[in-house]
Motif scaffolding. Structure first.
Motif, PDB file in Angstrom:
ATOM      1  N   ARG A 629      -8.869 -31.251  16.968  1.00 55.57           N
ATOM      2  CA  ARG A 629      -7.865 -31.977  16.178  1.00 55.57           C
ATOM      3  C   ARG A 629      -6.456 -31.574  16.592  1.00 55.57           C
ATOM      4  NH1 ARG A 629      -8.448 -33.481   9.853  1.00 55.57           N
ATOM      5  NH2 ARG A 629      -6.459 -34.614   9.622  1.00 55.57           N
ATOM      6  N   GLU A 633      -3.602 -34.056  17.966  1.00 53.48           N
ATOM      7  CA  GLU A 633      -2.278 -34.112  17.336  1.00 53.48           C
ATOM      8  C   GLU A 633      -1.181 -33.866  18.375  1.00 53.48           C
ATOM      9  OE1 GLU A 633      -2.443 -31.205  14.290  1.00 53.48           O
ATOM     10  OE2 GLU A 633      -3.653 -32.429  12.915  1.00 53.48           O
ATOM     11  N   LEU A 636      -0.803 -36.964  20.622  1.00 53.01           N
ATOM     12  CA  LEU A 636      -0.148 -38.062  19.898  1.00 53.01           C
ATOM     13  C   LEU A 636       1.343 -37.778  19.701  1.00 53.01           C
ATOM     14  CD1 LEU A 636      -2.938 -38.878  17.280  1.00 53.01           C
ATOM     15  CD2 LEU A 636      -2.259 -40.237  19.261  1.00 53.01           C
ATOM     16  N   ALA A 637       1.673 -36.531  19.404  1.00 46.27           N
ATOM     17  CA  ALA A 637       3.083 -36.182  19.232  1.00 46.27           C
ATOM     18  C   ALA A 637       3.835 -36.337  20.551  1.00 46.27           C
ATOM     19  CB  ALA A 637       3.198 -34.746  18.710  1.00 46.27           C
ATOM     20  N   ILE A 659      -8.565 -40.486  10.550  1.00 45.84           N
ATOM     21  CA  ILE A 659      -7.781 -39.326  10.999  1.00 45.84           C
ATOM     22  C   ILE A 659      -6.833 -39.735  12.117  1.00 45.84           C
ATOM     23  CG2 ILE A 659      -7.943 -37.098  12.169  1.00 45.84           C
ATOM     24  CD1 ILE A 659     -10.556 -36.621  10.660  1.00 45.84           C
ATOM     25  N   GLU A 663      -2.700 -39.785  12.132  1.00 44.66           N
ATOM     26  CA  GLU A 663      -1.922 -39.003  13.101  1.00 44.66           C
ATOM     27  C   GLU A 663      -1.026 -39.880  13.972  1.00 44.66           C
ATOM     28  OE1 GLU A 663      -1.617 -35.899  13.101  1.00 44.66           O
ATOM     29  OE2 GLU A 663      -3.187 -35.411  11.647  1.00 44.66           O
TER      30      GLU A 663
END
Length: 702
Positions: A629, A633, A636-637, A659, A663
């Motif tokens: 995860r 994250e 994606l950031a 989820i 995100e």
């Protein structure tokens, strides 16, 4: 006939006879050319004289019959014509009046020359008032106007003169020249044979010297004092004999020694394996052949250059010799020594004649791997290599060098495919596996040729509302007997055989054609196509994509090309160079399986990509694995900061979907929405909006 043929054959084995025949043929050709030129000139001269004589005879006849035509004395004209044709050089004659009516003819039938009165020569002669001559075949035709004493045109005479004299004279001249030529050749050829025989005497000495040299008698010398090229040849022959002995040793070295590492080469190793394996069978003993391939050598060689690469091979050879010597010492004195050889490139082999068990062979193989894994000092840098080792035992795995090397090579390839830096014993299943791989490659070639490949399409849906926003083209093989095969069953074989480029181009063309058809029918769905490393590394990659777009009529903005992270990071500068021309046309690019490779952040910010595809290995664990995860994250950031779209691959549960949506993932792709399907099923799915219901259900469930 047989004795005659044998005599001719013996003569033709004589260099003197050959030169004599060649001289005779040259002389004969020269004489024939001169005779031809002489005959041609003589024939032309004789022909001109015959033409001139025929014109003169026509003129004489015209003068003699002028008064007879005026007085209409046909009897006199008849006698004159009769006397004229009695000549051997006149075959026919007749007289016409000014109206071109035949008055007198040499023919027995009165109407024989009636048609000839209209001959063009007669017409031109009467019209122009002057004689006309013409050669027709083997005859000369002459028409001469006849004028009265008062100068009035009263008629014309026509005579035909055959060229029999020309043929007779030409034949006589040819016979005379032929006899003269035979006489000349009869005198010249014996003299030529005598001269050539004396001139070629030193060649017999050279022939005898060469015969003795073939028996390795290299200490003889030839004495020729002719002052010409033969003396030069003899001196050169003497120098050659002086060098052959030294060169024989060098040739032997070149034939059996690798020049880079000074190790035995393939041929020497093959002979030694053959001898050792035969002896092992006779003595009921055993041994092993190790086939070694260096891991990462190509990358090091490309980085350091060929010179440093050769030095690295020398250092490797030295380490292998030390390892082999240590194995011999461990076995005690009296045994046959091991042999290290270089087959070519970065492939080495070890012959271990004193190995009794497979465990001993495995122990030595591990020692080889360990010695190769130690760092090499190269120009102030430390270079690290690995080694994949295949082991074939003899006589169990084979008793001839070809079989042993092939089996050890198969084992080495298996070790390399397993990750490298390991040893692997040969197993019979490897033969079967190699055979099956060969059969698979052949069937795959037939599949490409017979159009057995099909393209399935998997939808990409928008996270927030489930709208289908794209499709990924995935190739399938409709095998005639095995049914529908996924890429995992044949892509590796396609890459090894080089067919991956042809398959990749075919998939791109089919996918672009389908996307263009959908766009014309109101379903403008961006089409994502995976590109292999071999396909992308071609210099003409961008041109071939543009050609496919033009051929299929697809808007470039509806094409998305997916490159794996490893391809993108292999040579970032070249990737930028390859990608930019297509992006300028509107084609978008995605990094596939992002997060599984080793991207450089400094390059990542410069790379001309539009989409990150999060690898399904992270997506599957996003709900249970805390580390997965965090990776998702982070990706994606990063994508959000770089203003890039993201596609989450392998979404299979509503929990994963929620989820990823929370995100900030842009698109999702996976079995939760749809498996890869044929074109018609994909179109129905995209138009019916099934993915929206799934997205809504997931939102409610959360």
């Amino acid at each position: 006939m047989a004795p005659l043929r044998n005599a001719v054959a013996r003569c033709m084995r004589s260099l003197v006879m050959k030169f004599t025949i060649m001289a005779g043929l040259l002389i004969a050709a020269s004489i024939a050319l001169l005779i031809t030129l002489e005959n041609h000139a003589s024939r032309q001269d004789l022909e001109e004289r015959l033409v001139e004589r025929a014109g003169m005879l026509g003129h004489i006849l015209a003068l003699n019959v002028a008064d007879d035509i005026t007085e209409a004395d046909t009897q006199s004209m008849g006698r004159r014509v009769a006397r004229m044709v009695e000549r051997p050089d006149i075959s026919e004659a007749f007289i016409t009046d000014v109206r071109r009516q035949v008055v007198v003819s040499s023919a027995e039938e009165p109407d024989y020359h009636a048609a000839n009165a209209a001959d063009p020569l007669v017409v031109m002669s009467l019209g122009a008032g002057e004689a006309r001559l013409e050669r027709r075949g083997e005859e000369i035709h002459v028409a001469t106007p006849v004028f009265s004493a008062a100068g009035r045109l009263v008629g014309a005479v026509y005579v035909i003169s055959p060229l029999d004299e020309l043929r007779t004279a030409t034949a006589a001249m040819m016979r005379r020249h032929f006899l003269i030529s035979l006489f000349a050749l009869g005198i010249i050829l014996p003299i030529t044979a005598l001269i050539v025989g004396r001139a070629l005497g030193p060649i017999r000495q050279l022939t005898e010297a060469a015969r003795q040299a073939s028996t390795k008698s290299l200490d003889m010398r030839i004495e020729v004092k002719t002052g010409d090229e033969l003396e030069v040849l003899a001196n050169a022959f003497n120098r050659m004999l002086g060098r052959i002995d030294a060169n024989l040793k060098r040739i032997h070295r070149l034939a059996y020694v690798d020049m880079v590492t000074e190790l035995p080469n393939r041929e020497r190793f093959r002979k030694e394996v053959e001898r050792t394996a035969r002896k092992a069978v006779e003595d009921n003993a055993s041994g092993a052949v190790l086939f070694l391939d260096l891991d990462r050598f190509k990358r090091v060689n490309d980085s350091l250059g060929i010179g440093e690469g050769d030095r690295l091979l020398e250092m490797t050879a030295r380490r292998l010799r030390e390892t082999a010597r240590g194995a011999d010492l461990a076995n005690g004195p009296g045994g046959e020594p091991s042999m290290v050889a270089r087959l070519g490139g970065d492939e080495f082999t070890l012959l271990l004649p004193n190995v009794e068990t497979a465990a001993d062979a495995a122990r030595i193989a591990q020692q080889v791997i360990a010695t190769i894994c130690r760092p090499f000092d190269m120009s102030g840098h430390q270079v690290f290599l690995g080694a994949s080792v295949g082991i074939a035992m003899f006589p169990q795995d084979g008793a001839d060098p070809e079989t042993l090397l092939r089996h050890a090579d198969l084992a080495m390839a298996h070790a390399k495919r397993s990750g490298g830096n390991a040893a692997q014993f040969f197993e019979q299943s490897m033969n079967q596996s190699a055979f099956e791989r060969l059969v698979l490659e052949n069937e795959l070639r037939e599949a490409v040729r017979d159009d057995q490949l099909v393209v399935f399409y998997q939808p990409k849906v928008r996270m927030e509302d489930g709208v289908v926003e794209g499709a990924e083209a995935l190739v399938r093989w409709n095998h005639p007997t095995a049914g529908l095969l996924s890429p995992g069953a044949f892509i590796a074989a396609a890459e090894e055989s080089g067919l991956i480029v042809e398959i990749g181009d075919w998939v791109m063309r089919a996918a672009c054609r389908q996307a263009a058809d959908w766009a014309r029918n109101g379903l403008a769905v961006p089409m994502a196509v995976n590109v292999s490393a071999m396909q992308f590394e071609r210099e003409s990659f961008a041109d071939s994509v543009l050609e496919i777009l033009a051929e299929t009529g697809l808007d470039p903005r509806l094409l998305e090309i997916e490159l794996t992270e490893s391809i993108a990071m292999k040579d970032p500068e070249r990737v930028i160079e390859q990608v930019q021309p297509l992006r300028d046309r509107g084609v978008s690019f995605a990094i596939d399986d992002f997060g599984t490779g080793h991207s450089s952040l400094s390059y990542l910010t410069r790379m001309p990509f539009d989409v990150f595809k999060i690898d399904q290995s992270f997506v599957r664990g996003v709900a249970e694995d805390h580390h997965a995860r965090i990776v998702v994250e982070t990706i994606l950031a990063m994508a959000k900061a770089l203003k890039l779209k993201t596609v989450a691959e392998g979404v299979e549960t509503a929990e994963q979907l929620e989820i990823l949506r929370a995100e900030g993932a842009t698109l999702a792709q996976g079995y939760l929405f749809s498996r890869p399907t044929p074109a018609d099923e994909f179109e129905a799915f995209a138009r019916n909006g099934n993915s929206r219901e799934i997205a809504a259900s997931a939102r409610l469930a959360s």
